[in-house]
Write a protein that holds these residues in place. Structure first.
Motif, PDB file in Angstrom:
ATOM      1  N   GLY A 163       0.830  -1.190   0.000  1.00 55.06           N
ATOM      2  CA  GLY A 163       0.000   0.000   0.000  1.00 55.06           C
ATOM      3  C   GLY A 163       0.866   1.241   0.000  1.00 55.06           C
ATOM      4  O   GLY A 163       2.097   1.160   0.092  1.00 55.06           O
ATOM      5  N   GLY A 243      -5.054   5.559   0.595  1.00 55.31           N
ATOM      6  CA  GLY A 243      -4.145   5.421   1.721  1.00 55.31           C
ATOM      7  C   GLY A 243      -4.028   6.709   2.504  1.00 55.31           C
ATOM      8  O   GLY A 243      -4.620   7.738   2.158  1.00 55.31           O
ATOM      9  N   GLN A 266      -4.288   2.490   8.805  1.00 54.84           N
ATOM     10  CA  GLN A 266      -3.786   1.812   7.612  1.00 54.84           C
ATOM     11  C   GLN A 266      -2.770   0.733   7.986  1.00 54.84           C
ATOM     12  O   GLN A 266      -2.758  -0.356   7.404  1.00 54.84           O
ATOM     13  CB  GLN A 266      -3.149   2.802   6.631  1.00 54.84           C
ATOM     14  CG  GLN A 266      -2.706   2.129   5.333  1.00 54.84           C
ATOM     15  CD  GLN A 266      -2.221   3.123   4.285  1.00 54.84           C
ATOM     16  OE1 GLN A 266      -2.113   4.320   4.556  1.00 54.84           O
ATOM     17  NE2 GLN A 266      -1.928   2.633   3.102  1.00 54.84           N
TER      18      GLN A 266
END
Length: 280
Positions: A163, A243, A266
């Motif tokens: 990510g 994100g 996250q």
């Protein structure tokens, strides 16, 4: 009685008595020792704890904004049982003289610089962080991705989740498209005017997703899993469904608690994905 008056020997052979006795003794010992051995093996296996999965947080930060997100993100990862985060900086490409003129603070030596792109192969998942430069990832991060050719050739990172988290100077500086904008600019140049303001407004992640695609990695956005925090409009907040993010302004603005909380979320969310993929 054979034709010559002798006896025809039987074709049925009987085992040697000593061999049979030895086999019986071995079987007796096996039956006696098996329960103990099984218990010992189970005890030894239980004594060896399973290894923690490794999630690498690899970033570039010039003024500390991305680093602030990375540190908070690590807390989120480490709070998930069975997964641990490791922080790494990518190499700086600017000289000390240039950094001094840009008034960039010194790097934090407590966070190691990643030794080699080959080190990435040891991770079970990744979170890559970087600031934007004119709608694209910073050159330092791009240079690091460019150095992963051997990993790409051998597809050592294929199937691993990754990510992104980012930093921009303004709300229109690029919270989303840095991950994909490069492909859009070069593939859709005939229609670039149609993209207009949207190309310029968002600009951080779109140039990064192409890096993952060529490595065969799995891009993991956070979506709206942050809940109500994604819909807050009472204050300036970086971060998108792609994100975590922070608005740096002229460099003096620090990440808000909401931005840091999103980064922590996250980290925790990605840790869960890494564990789920490792233990389907």
């Amino acid at each position: 009685m054979g034709k010559g008056g002798g006896c025809v020997p039987s074709k049925k052979k009987f085992p040697n008595q000593s061999t049979a006795a030895a086999a019986a003794e071995d079987e007796h010992e096996l039956l006696e020792s098996t329960p103990t051995e099984i218990a010992a093996d189970e005890s030894s296996a239980a004594a060896i704890p399973p290894r923690n999965l490794r999630l690498f947080i690899v970033y570039y930060s010039m003024y500390g904004h991305v680093e602030g997100l990375a540190r908070r993100m690590k807390q989120g990862v480490d709070s998930f049982a069975g997964v641990e985060a490791e922080l790494y900086r990518v190499p700086e490409t600017l000289t000390e003289d240039v950094l001094a003129k840009m008034q960039a603070p010194p790097k934090d030596d407590s966070i190691p610089e990643i030794g080699s792109p080959a080190d990435l192969a040891a991770a079970d998942g990744f979170l890559f962080g970087f600031p934007t430069r004119y709608g694209s990832m910073a050159a330092q991060m791009k240079a690091f991705f460019d150095s992963t050719a051997q990993l790409w050739k051998e597809q050592k990172l294929a199937g691993k989740p990754a990510g992104f988290f980012v930093s921009t100077g303004t709300q229109g500086g690029g919270q989303e498209t840095t991950a994909n904008l490069t492909a859009a600019v070069f593939d859709l140049n005939a229609n670039i005017m149609m993209l207009g303001h949207q190309v310029l407004k968002h600009g951080r992640r779109w140039t990064a997703i192409t890096q993952l695609a060529h490595h065969g990695m799995l891009f993991v956005p956070i979506g709206y899993t942050f809940g109500a925090g994604m819909f807050r409009m009472d204050s300036i907040r970086g971060g998108t469904p792609y994100g975590a993010g922070v608005f740096a302004g002229d460099g003096t603005r620090e990440p808000s608690e909401t931005e840091l909380a999103l980064a922590e979320h996250q980290g925790n969310y990605m840790a869960g994905i890494v564990k789920r993929l490792a233990n389907p």
